[in-house]
Design an enzyme around this catalytic site. Structure first.
Site, mmCIF file in Angstrom:
data_model
loop_
_atom_site.group_PDB
_atom_site.id
_atom_site.type_symbol
_atom_site.label_atom_id
_atom_site.label_comp_id
_atom_site.label_asym_id
_atom_site.label_seq_id
_atom_site.Cartn_x
_atom_site.Cartn_y
_atom_site.Cartn_z
ATOM 1 N N LYS A 178 19.951 -4.549 13.684
ATOM 2 C CA LYS A 178 21.213 -4.671 12.967
ATOM 3 C C LYS A 178 21.732 -3.299 12.527
ATOM 4 O O LYS A 178 22.917 -2.975 12.682
ATOM 5 C CB LYS A 178 21.025 -5.577 11.747
ATOM 6 C CG LYS A 178 22.219 -5.647 10.802
ATOM 7 C CD LYS A 178 23.420 -6.290 11.459
ATOM 8 C CE LYS A 178 24.533 -6.511 10.441
ATOM 9 N NZ LYS A 178 25.706 -7.151 11.029
ATOM 10 N N CYS B 24 29.530 -3.317 6.499
ATOM 11 C CA CYS B 24 28.551 -3.126 7.564
ATOM 12 C C CYS B 24 28.533 -1.687 8.059
ATOM 13 O O CYS B 24 27.620 -0.939 7.756
ATOM 14 C CB CYS B 24 28.851 -4.088 8.720
ATOM 15 S SG CYS B 24 28.550 -5.825 8.303
#
Length: 396
Positions: A196, A250
């Site tokens: 991720k 993010c």
């Protein structure tokens, strides 16, 4: 655990596929609004789906966790101090479900997390509930969806699933396979966590290259949009589009989870972060200088329209938004100038009085394009105005 931009859509999609889902959020207003069938985020098509799963009894929101068979941590993981990752929300959510855990349960972290977070939470669980060691399943499965297209991507995107044990991985895959049509890739928890962070750091580096090009082209008198378009005619070149920085929870945050733990090894990642942070400061300085030039030339202060606060087009999310940072810097530096703040995707803002985008464009002497909302693309190029296009509305 967590009914935000990812938790709520995940809960709704799972419920839509026949799973009995309990959504938990510590914000009573979010719970109340959700149970009324109203979406507190912008996501096309999701509100109708929410109303359907509430009506069928497949989904209900609470302010405290209820006994379940599977628990998913989908809470924020911000950074603190000098860009140190903060997993306190994940720990708080984990401790909240600790008394409810029982043999055979599945515990999954979806929140973007530093490497080793899953192991850390497992240690907390087994320290407090030693009788559960070897008897529950613990895994990490990061989301990878695009706001505005979540309904499709939650179902069709591939997922990476890493358990603390192969059995935990298989248990998590068994759950996600009920509604995910994309491929479910097996790995371990540390690799899944790093995957991720790698995905978003990679994008940050690519955006930094485009943003650095925009700085060079501005100084060289070259249209960066035309340049990138021409360079991308090469069959093996795919340069992204520059903007006023990088925002969101993010891409603007995840690289720090790597640089904080591996500072000596993450040189490119750290440099990319610095470039993208600098771009918003550069944009604010550009606006300030344009205001001063207008005053000197016209003998009066301009009306300035700051177009966009969200971190990306067509959403209401202001988290880590470079556009919002630029507006804040300009207001602070040029507070005696009339500045019209525009964000069509939110109804009100705690600091600024918002102006309709058409009115702001019409009234402004200087128009600063910060976020490429579709509505802004309806506005014509006006030679009588000074337009600073930082997000490629006009490609000029």
């Amino acid at each position: 655990m967590g009914l935000g931009y990812i938790g709520l859509p995940t809960a709704i999609i799972a419920a839509k596929h026949g799973i009995d889902v309990i959504g938990v959020d510590i914000n009573p207003k979010v719970v109340e609004v959700t149970n009324r069938g109203k979406l507190h985020i912008i996501e096309p098509g999701m509100e109708e789906m929410l109303q359907e799963v509430i009506a069928t009894g497949k989904f209900k929101a609470y302010t405290t966790p209820q006994e379940s068979d599977a628990y998913f941590m989908v809470v924020p993981t911000p950074f603190k101090g000098d860009h140190e990752p903060d997993v306190s929300y994940v720990e708080a959510a984990t401790r909240a479900v600790l008394p409810l855990l029982k043999e055979g349960d599945l515990y999954v972290i979806e929140s973007t997390s530093p490497i080793g977070t899953t192991e850390m939470m497992a240690n907390i669980i087994f320290t407090e509930r030693p009788e559960l060691k070897g008897k529950i399943y613990i895994a990490y499965c990061p989301e990878r969806v695009l706001p505005g297209n979540v309904i499709y991507e939650l179902v069709h995107n591939d997922r990476v699933i890493g358990g603390l044990t192969p059995e935990s991985t298989d248990k998590a895959i068994g759950f996600y396979s009920q509604f995910v049509k994309g491929e479910l890739h097996k790995t371990n928890s540390r690799t899944a966590e790093m995957c991720k962070l790698t995905e978003n750091s990679s994008r940050d580096v690519q955006i930094a290259f485009a943003n650095e090009l925009s700085l060079i082209c501005d100084k060289a008198g070259i249209n960066v949009w035309e340049l990138i378009n021409l360079a991308n005619k090469h069959p093996r070149v795919n340069i992204l589009q520059p903007g006023c920085g990088v925002g969101g929870h993010c891409i603007a945050v995840d690289p720090y989870f790597i640089t904080a733990d591996y500072p000596a090894e993450s040189k490119i990642i750290a440099t990319a972060r610095n470039i993208n942070n600098y771009k918003s400061l550069w944009c604010a300085e550009k606006v300030k200088n344009t205001i001063l030039e207008f005053e000197l030339k016209n003998g009066r202060k301009p009306v300035v329209a700051m177009m966009g606060l969200a971190f990306k087009p067509n959403i209401d999310d202001l988290r880590e938004s470079p556009a919002a940072n630029i507006v804040g810097n300009v207001v602070k530096i040029c507070g005696n100038t009339e500045i019209l703040v525009v964000e069509p995707n939110i109804q009100e803002h705690g600091t600024y009085t918002l102006t309709d985008y058409r009115e702001a464009f019409e009234r402004a002497d200087i128009v600063v394009m910060l976020t490429a909302h579709n509505r802004f693309k309806e506005l014509p190029w006006d030679e009588k105005k000074t337009i600073l296009d930082f997000c490629g509305i006009y490609k000029k």
